[in-house]
Design a protein around this motif. Structure first.
Motif, PDB file in Angstrom:
ATOM      1  N   VAL A 133       0.847  -1.186   0.000  1.00  0.00           N
ATOM      2  CA  VAL A 133       0.000   0.000   0.000  1.00  0.00           C
ATOM      3  C   VAL A 133       0.885   1.240   0.000  1.00  0.00           C
ATOM      4  N   TRP A 134       0.240   2.380  -0.280  1.00  0.00           N
ATOM      5  CA  TRP A 134       0.959   3.661  -0.290  1.00  0.00           C
ATOM      6  C   TRP A 134       0.392   4.577   0.786  1.00  0.00           C
ATOM      7  N   ILE A 135       1.290   5.203   1.549  1.00  0.00           N
ATOM      8  CA  ILE A 135       0.868   6.152   2.579  1.00  0.00           C
ATOM      9  C   ILE A 135       1.757   7.400   2.486  1.00  0.00           C
ATOM     10  N   PRO A 136       1.230   8.577   2.872  1.00  0.00           N
ATOM     11  CA  PRO A 136       2.046   9.793   2.832  1.00  0.00           C
ATOM     12  C   PRO A 136       2.897   9.936   4.094  1.00  0.00           C
ATOM     13  N   VAL A 137       4.204  10.092   3.914  1.00  0.00           N
ATOM     14  CA  VAL A 137       5.126  10.265   5.032  1.00  0.00           C
ATOM     15  C   VAL A 137       6.199  11.263   4.622  1.00  0.00           C
ATOM     16  N   GLN A 138       6.447  12.235   5.448  1.00  0.00           N
ATOM     17  CA  GLN A 138       7.497  13.213   5.183  1.00  0.00           C
ATOM     18  C   GLN A 138       8.780  12.819   5.908  1.00  0.00           C
ATOM     19  N   GLY A 139       9.921  13.221   5.350  1.00  0.00           N
ATOM     20  CA  GLY A 139      11.198  12.975   5.994  1.00  0.00           C
ATOM     21  C   GLY A 139      11.848  11.690   5.520  1.00  0.00           C
ATOM     22  N   PRO A 140      12.985  11.331   6.100  1.00  0.00           N
ATOM     23  CA  PRO A 140      13.724  10.136   5.675  1.00  0.00           C
ATOM     24  C   PRO A 140      12.910   8.865   5.875  1.00  0.00           C
ATOM     25  N   VAL A 141      12.830   8.040   4.835  1.00  0.00           N
ATOM     26  CA  VAL A 141      12.049   6.804   4.942  1.00  0.00           C
ATOM     27  C   VAL A 141      12.742   5.592   4.316  1.00  0.00           C
ATOM     28  N   GLU A 142      13.825   5.772   3.575  1.00  0.00           N
ATOM     29  CA  GLU A 142      14.480   4.633   2.940  1.00  0.00           C
ATOM     30  C   GLU A 142      14.878   3.607   3.997  1.00  0.00           C
ATOM     31  N   GLY A 143      14.404   2.365   3.822  1.00  0.00           N
ATOM     32  CA  GLY A 143      14.740   1.301   4.767  1.00  0.00           C
ATOM     33  C   GLY A 143      14.001   1.375   6.090  1.00  0.00           C
ATOM     34  N   ALA A 144      12.979   2.249   6.187  1.00  0.00           N
ATOM     35  CA  ALA A 144      12.265   2.409   7.458  1.00  0.00           C
ATOM     36  C   ALA A 144      11.319   1.241   7.708  1.00  0.00           C
ATOM     37  N   LEU A 145      11.006   1.023   8.978  1.00  0.00           N
ATOM     38  CA  LEU A 145       9.979   0.084   9.402  1.00  0.00           C
ATOM     39  C   LEU A 145       8.810   0.880   9.968  1.00  0.00           C
ATOM     40  N   VAL A 146       7.634   0.275   9.945  1.00  0.00           N
ATOM     41  CA  VAL A 146       6.425   0.976  10.381  1.00  0.00           C
ATOM     42  C   VAL A 146       5.751   0.164  11.478  1.00  0.00           C
ATOM     43  N   ALA A 147       5.412   0.832  12.573  1.00  0.00           N
ATOM     44  CA  ALA A 147       4.680   0.201  13.669  1.00  0.00           C
ATOM     45  C   ALA A 147       3.399   0.984  13.941  1.00  0.00           C
ATOM     46  N   ARG A 148       2.381   0.296  14.409  1.00  0.00           N
ATOM     47  CA  ARG A 148       1.101   0.928  14.759  1.00  0.00           C
ATOM     48  C   ARG A 148       0.991   1.006  16.268  1.00  0.00           C
ATOM     49  N   LEU A 149       0.716   2.197  16.785  1.00  0.00           N
ATOM     50  CA  LEU A 149       0.489   2.322  18.216  1.00  0.00           C
ATOM     51  C   LEU A 149      -0.816   1.649  18.595  1.00  0.00           C
ATOM     52  N   LEU A 150      -0.807   0.933  19.676  1.00  0.00           N
ATOM     53  CA  LEU A 150      -2.009   0.241  20.128  1.00  0.00           C
ATOM     54  C   LEU A 150      -2.989   1.230  20.756  1.00  0.00           C
ATOM     55  N   PRO A 151      -4.260   0.874  20.817  1.00  0.00           N
ATOM     56  CA  PRO A 151      -5.313   1.841  21.174  1.00  0.00           C
ATOM     57  C   PRO A 151      -5.088   2.595  22.473  1.00  0.00           C
ATOM     58  N   GLU A 152      -4.512   1.947  23.472  1.00  0.00           N
ATOM     59  CA  GLU A 152      -4.410   2.612  24.775  1.00  0.00           C
ATOM     60  C   GLU A 152      -3.476   3.817  24.763  1.00  0.00           C
ATOM     61  N   THR A 153      -2.645   3.932  23.735  1.00  0.00           N
ATOM     62  CA  THR A 153      -1.711   5.066  23.699  1.00  0.00           C
ATOM     63  C   THR A 153      -1.845   5.923  22.450  1.00  0.00           C
ATOM     64  N   ALA A 154      -2.515   5.389  21.417  1.00  0.00           N
ATOM     65  CA  ALA A 154      -2.594   6.124  20.162  1.00  0.00           C
ATOM     66  C   ALA A 154      -3.256   7.487  20.315  1.00  0.00           C
ATOM     67  N   ALA A 155      -4.274   7.572  21.159  1.00  0.00           N
ATOM     68  CA  ALA A 155      -5.017   8.825  21.300  1.00  0.00           C
ATOM     69  C   ALA A 155      -4.139   9.943  21.839  1.00  0.00           C
ATOM     70  N   SER A 156      -3.336   9.646  22.862  1.00  0.00           N
ATOM     71  CA  SER A 156      -2.506  10.691  23.462  1.00  0.00           C
ATOM     72  C   SER A 156      -1.413  11.153  22.512  1.00  0.00           C
ATOM     73  N   VAL A 157      -0.845  10.209  21.766  1.00  0.00           N
ATOM     74  CA  VAL A 157       0.209  10.596  20.812  1.00  0.00           C
ATOM     75  C   VAL A 157      -0.415  11.381  19.662  1.00  0.00           C
ATOM     76  N   ALA A 158      -1.581  10.922  19.174  1.00  0.00           N
ATOM     77  CA  ALA A 158      -2.252  11.616  18.086  1.00  0.00           C
ATOM     78  C   ALA A 158      -2.607  13.046  18.487  1.00  0.00           C
ATOM     79  N   ALA A 159      -3.000  13.234  19.736  1.00  0.00           N
ATOM     80  CA  ALA A 159      -3.355  14.578  20.198  1.00  0.00           C
ATOM     81  C   ALA A 159      -2.142  15.502  20.139  1.00  0.00           C
ATOM     82  N   SER A 160      -0.981  14.958  20.413  1.00  0.00           N
ATOM     83  CA  SER A 160       0.223  15.789  20.385  1.00  0.00           C
ATOM     84  C   SER A 160       0.635  16.148  18.974  1.00  0.00           C
ATOM     85  N   LEU A 161       0.122  15.398  17.977  1.00  0.00           N
ATOM     86  CA  LEU A 161       0.455  15.671  16.589  1.00  0.00           C
ATOM     87  C   LEU A 161      -0.487  16.683  15.956  1.00  0.00           C
ATOM     88  N   SER A 162      -1.656  16.881  16.565  1.00  0.00           N
ATOM     89  CA  SER A 162      -2.687  17.744  15.957  1.00  0.00           C
ATOM     90  C   SER A 162      -2.399  19.218  16.216  1.00  0.00           C
TER      91      SER A 162
END
Length: 468
Positions: A439-468
């Motif tokens: 799949v394709w997703i938009p990501v800014q910054g260095p990404v060559e060779g990167a790995l992707v992890a998904r934050l689990l529900p109990e913490t995703a909300a607080s981190v997402a709030a800091s990004l908004s």
């Protein structure tokens, strides 16, 4: 602050994992020679891969060790020198060995090749270290059964010998490599590289009685799923202490049968005594909180176990332990967030092993508020980049629009809120259902060779709030 910095040594189960280890901070890797290491199964390294790996390592100024650490039976002794010669001709930085006879043969024929004594040799004292030093070994990988205090004493007693210590990975349920379970159950000898990890199988328990004539354990009835050995032992101990005549209560020496989930009907006897029941699955070693102490002791190399683990495991452990070493060398205090990051890895629960006879969390609770609060799941690897800033991800687990993702990269990690996603044809989708999609997703910054992890529900909300 100290000028001494220990080597960070990572497992290389494949060339791809070797490269990730180096990218994320490893100074050296180790890979097994299939017929003669304890990774005979699931091993990508044949002579061609060893050659390529060693050449790439040296081109990057890194080290590459070849593991050849089984305890050989005669049939392998006869072929060993023939098979190890082409490996030695590739100029690895060391051989990791355990068998005294094979070490003698290699040292006599190729005295220039450094030999590191495997943890399989179970070196637990200074006298043994000095013995191996006299016969030409250049580094000792100390037994996992040592405490920090014992490691420090060996360092003081043997100041001119390199020592290496495991800091992360699986633990044996016996002295390293000495377990007989796999050989007993299905004739695959752990010390010949074919361990099936029988200590980690899913066992059920059955009540049993002993035949007075034969001594054989015979099944009586299947035990309740909620059976608890510790509770039974406590009850037995109470009954024993209440016996005025000093006789043992019969429950304290009860015989039970266990059944592994993949082998229904095969009932195996076990015993429980006054010390408890020791089956069977050890927690995983995690000693990131001890890196500072090990650095101060002067341990030359900190080793991570896991040649059969995932690319994500290699990258994450390399990155975390690299930061721990750099912090220790710079004199910075231990960062509990490093424990948090390791919680995203698949594990059986963590323990400091025997490094501390009294666990660290008896003194300070690093877990609550850190590890529990920020867990993640590995979901993909970046495989390509478009000019418009979109990246192609090969999925490993499910993720969806709205998730908060962690981009794991050698230059540093960052979080992104996933607002949109496309399939391989460019059509908008909401969910990537898992391997083997791209799949394709938009990501800014260095990404060559990167790995992707998904934050689990109990913490995703607080981190997402800091990004908004």
């Amino acid at each position: 602050m100290t000028t001494f910095s220990p080597e960070l040594l990572l497992p290389a189960g494949s060339l791809e994992k070797m490269r990730a280890a180096y990218d994320f901070g490893a100074d050296a890797v180790y890979a097994g020679q299939p017929r003669y290491s304890l990774r005979a199964r699931n091993n990508d390294f044949r002579i061609e891969q060893l050659k390529q790996g060693i050449e790439e390592a040296h081109a990057r100024g890194k080290k590459f060790f070849v593991t050849s650490n089984l305890l050989a039976h005669n049939d392998k002794v006869r072929t060993y020198l023939r098979d190890i010669e082409p490996v030695i001709n590739l100029n690895p930085d060391a051989l990791i060995m355990a068998d005294p006879g094979l070490i003698m043969q290699v040292h006599e024929k190729w005295p220039h090749i450094p030999i590191h004594l495997s943890v399989q040799a179970n070196t637990t004292n200074s006298t043994s270290v000095k013995f191996w030093q006299k016969v030409g070994v250049s580094r000792i990988i100390l037994s996992r059964e040592l405490s920090l205090k014992e490691i420090e004493q060996i360092r003081q007693d043997c100041p001119d010998m390199e020592i290496e210590v495991f800091v992360h990975g699986a633990l044996c349920i016996a002295y390293s490599g000495r377990c007989l379970l796999s050989g007993y159950f299905n004739h695959r000898d752990p010390n010949q590289g074919t361990c099936t990890n029988a200590c980690r199988w899913d066992y059920k328990t059955h009540d049993a009685a002993v035949d007075p004539n034969t001594g054989e354990a015979l099944a009586t009835e299947k035990m309740d799923a909620g059976f608890n050995f510790q509770h039974m032992q406590e009850e037995a101990d109470k009954a024993f202490s209440a016996c005025g005549d000093g006789q043992r209560h019969p429950k304290a020496d009860q015989v039970y049968l266990i059944e592994e989930i993949g082998r229904p009907g095969e009932l195996m006897p076990i015993m429980e005594d006054e010390h408890g029941t020791y089956i069977m699955n050890s927690k995983d070693l995690r000693a990131v909180e001890h890196v500072e102490k090990l650095t101060k002791i002067g341990v030359d190399s900190l080793k991570i176990e896991g040649r059969t683990k995932s690319l994500y495991y290699v990258a994450r452990t390399a990155q975390v332990y690299r930061r721990a070493i750099d912090d220790a060398v710079a004199g910075r205090p231990f960062n509990p967030a490093l424990i948090t990051e390791l919680e995203g890895l698949a594990n059986r629960g963590y323990t400091g092993g025997l490094l501390e006879r009294r666990p660290a969390n008896d003194y300070q609770n690093y877990e609550t508020g850190h590890s529990v609060a920020n867990r993640s799941q590995f979901v993909g690897e970046v495989r390509g980049v478009r000019a418009d800033g979109w990246v192609e991800v090969e999925t490993k687990n499910r993720f969806a629009v709205g998730d908060t993702l962690e981009i794991i990269h050698p230059t540093g990690n960052r979080f992104v809120k996933l607002e949109t996603m496309q399939n391989k044809d460019g059509a908008a989708i909401d969910v990537a259902s898992g391997n083997p999609l791209r799949v394709w997703i938009p990501v800014q910054g260095p990404v060559e060779g990167a790995l992707v992890a998904r934050l689990l529900p109990e913490t995703a909300a607080s981190v997402a709030a800091s990004l908004s």
